[in-house]
Scaffold this motif. Structure first.
Motif, mmCIF file in Angstrom:
data_model
loop_
_atom_site.group_PDB
_atom_site.id
_atom_site.type_symbol
_atom_site.label_atom_id
_atom_site.label_comp_id
_atom_site.label_asym_id
_atom_site.label_seq_id
_atom_site.Cartn_x
_atom_site.Cartn_y
_atom_site.Cartn_z
ATOM 1 N N SER A 175 0.867 -1.189 0.110
ATOM 2 C CA SER A 175 -0.055 -0.010 -0.030
ATOM 3 C C SER A 175 0.844 1.244 0.267
ATOM 4 O O SER A 175 0.197 2.373 -0.458
ATOM 5 C CB SER A 175 -0.827 0.069 1.041
ATOM 6 N N TYR A 195 0.698 3.974 -2.703
ATOM 7 C CA TYR A 195 -0.738 4.574 -2.705
ATOM 8 C C TYR A 195 -1.044 5.477 -1.816
ATOM 9 O O TYR A 195 -1.891 6.512 -1.950
ATOM 10 C CB TYR A 195 -1.868 3.619 -2.619
ATOM 11 N N PRO A 215 0.217 10.692 -0.988
ATOM 12 C CA PRO A 215 -0.359 12.044 -0.381
ATOM 13 C C PRO A 215 -0.333 12.340 1.129
ATOM 14 O O PRO A 215 -0.036 13.378 1.582
ATOM 15 C CB PRO A 215 -1.960 11.909 -0.730
ATOM 16 N N VAL A 257 -6.306 10.671 1.610
ATOM 17 C CA VAL A 257 -6.093 9.212 1.408
ATOM 18 C C VAL A 257 -7.199 8.837 0.466
ATOM 19 O O VAL A 257 -7.167 8.144 -0.488
ATOM 20 C CB VAL A 257 -6.070 8.461 2.720
ATOM 21 N N GLU A 288 -8.960 10.489 -1.880
ATOM 22 C CA GLU A 288 -8.521 10.931 -2.812
ATOM 23 C C GLU A 288 -7.897 10.128 -4.108
ATOM 24 O O GLU A 288 -8.015 10.311 -5.203
ATOM 25 C CB GLU A 288 -8.000 12.326 -3.045
ATOM 26 N N VAL A 289 -7.337 9.114 -3.486
ATOM 27 C CA VAL A 289 -6.593 8.211 -4.300
ATOM 28 C C VAL A 289 -7.355 7.241 -4.842
ATOM 29 O O VAL A 289 -8.194 6.551 -4.213
ATOM 30 C CB VAL A 289 -5.437 7.404 -3.352
ATOM 31 N N ARG A 290 -7.291 6.794 -6.107
ATOM 32 C CA ARG A 290 -8.387 5.938 -7.083
ATOM 33 C C ARG A 290 -7.440 4.592 -7.139
ATOM 34 O O ARG A 290 -6.317 4.651 -7.302
ATOM 35 C CB ARG A 290 -8.899 6.620 -8.310
ATOM 36 N N GLY A 291 -8.500 3.639 -7.181
ATOM 37 C CA GLY A 291 -7.763 2.369 -7.376
ATOM 38 C C GLY A 291 -8.066 1.578 -8.554
ATOM 39 O O GLY A 291 -9.027 1.904 -9.367
ATOM 40 N N ARG A 313 -11.821 3.970 -4.258
ATOM 41 C CA ARG A 313 -11.101 4.835 -3.537
ATOM 42 C C ARG A 313 -10.295 4.391 -2.423
ATOM 43 O O ARG A 313 -10.720 3.403 -1.804
ATOM 44 C CB ARG A 313 -11.938 6.067 -2.904
ATOM 45 N N LEU A 314 -8.985 4.896 -1.949
ATOM 46 C CA LEU A 314 -8.294 4.040 -1.219
ATOM 47 C C LEU A 314 -8.879 4.425 0.299
ATOM 48 O O LEU A 314 -9.088 5.608 0.664
ATOM 49 C CB LEU A 314 -6.722 4.950 -1.193
ATOM 50 N N TRP A 365 -9.631 -0.924 -1.201
ATOM 51 C CA TRP A 365 -10.142 -0.202 -2.165
ATOM 52 C C TRP A 365 -11.756 -0.121 -1.962
ATOM 53 O O TRP A 365 -12.573 -1.048 -1.985
ATOM 54 C CB TRP A 365 -9.871 -0.497 -3.583
#
Length: 329
Positions: free
Chosen positions: A86, A89, A92, A151, A153-156, A216-217, A249
């Protein structure tokens, strides 16, 4: 070596690690001539066995040792490996995370996964946050909301554990987790019928879960217990985040900090939403929130069974049954 383990009962989940084993993993990671000046086991965690290790080379390092393979769960297996995968990812919030120094998943040295990390600055929030006046704690929860937002905002690539397997549909990831949690309960001789009933009821509205189309994460364990604060600061200031091993995710609304931020409305926790933003409150979102609450309850049930906490086990079974009834309405 100054070796200071925590004395545990024979039936405790966390298993001891000897001084010789600590010396062996240190030499495997940092060189055959490296000596261990001290190894002090840290309390507060309930899964990995964790030591602060002084190598006589400046700041101590953290050694985390996972449970043996036979003690891993079906629902959340190999958490250390999930965290390791992880890390990219979590970019941020990378400035808040410990840095990985060495990792070994081969089991050739001690038969368990282990990981060396840098030691974060500060003091555990769990030990000092309540020493601040209640109004000042709002700034902590406000900052925690900002971290959670970054966190999320991170796409998977799919739904499920970051280490996989992933699914194309959110419902498949959730129901797979519930099925594996039920298997954990069954394997340990405990009642799993309520979990099957929960899945049966939730499956009737599977389409509402699958309205969540973009993975999303999710941190999975972001809260007071896994945060460091600046020592002696006038206001509670977050300096670090650790134990990022339950990443998923999925739907941000299903994340652990979202669940906990909602638990005490009218308290300092309300400041969480100032940086995070507000959740959707549609009828469908509220129904999904009940499923997520049930997932957290089942997760806690697995923990309580592992600890043998009879009172909490009984209360949590009651919560799950109440949630099933609300989902069925």
């Amino acid at each position: 070596m100054d070796y200071q383990p925590i004395v545990r009962a024979a039936d405790d989940f966390q298993r001891p690690v000897s001084a010789a084993e600590i010396q062996a993993v240190v030499r495997a990671a940092f060189g055959a001539d490296v000596e261990v000046f001290s190894a002090i086991e840290l309390g507060g965690g309930y899964y990995n066995t964790t030591f602060r290790v002084d190598l006589g080379q400046g700041k101590p390092v953290i050694l985390r040792i996972a449970p043996e393979p036979g003690r891993q769960s079906h629902a959340d297996p190999e958490l250390m490996r999930n965290e390791y995968i992880s890390v990219p990812y979590l970019a941020p919030v990378a400035n808040l995370l410990p840095r990985n120094l060495a990792v070994d998943f081969t089991h050739q040295v001690i038969g368990r996964d282990y990981l060396f990390q840098t030691m974060l600055d500060g003091v555990p929030a769990a030990s000092v946050l309540n020493s601040y006046p209640q109004p000042e704690r709002a700034s902590f929860f406000r900052d925690l909301g900002g971290i959670a937002r970054a966190v999320h905002e991170v796409r998977g690539p799919g739904f499920g554990r970051v280490a996989g397997p992933t699914h194309q549909q959110w419902s498949d990831a959730l129901f797979t987790w519930f099925d594996r949690a039920a298997a954990d309960l069954t394997d340990s001789g405990h009642e799993a019928g309520d979990i099957a009933k929960l899945v049966e009821v939730a499956d009737r509205n599977r389409a509402l879960l699958d309205e969540v189309a973009e993975p999303r994460l999710l941190h999975g364990d972001l809260w007071v217990g896994n945060v460091m604060l600046a020592q002696g600061a006038a206001h509670p200031t977050i300096t670090g985040v650790f134990d990022c091993d339950r990443t998923w995710w999925g739907d941000p609304q299903a994340d652990w900090p979202i669940y906990l931020a909602q638990r005490k409305p009218g308290s300092e926790r309300d400041a969480f939403w100032e940086n995070y933003g507000q959740l959707g409150h549609s009828e469908h979102a509220q129904w999904r929130a009940l499923v997520y609450e049930a997932k957290h309850a089942v997760g806690l049930l697995l923990e309580y069974h592992r600890f043998g906490w009879a009172k909490e086990i009984a209360e949590t079974y009651g919560e799950i049954r109440a949630l099933i009834a609300r989902l069925a309405d």
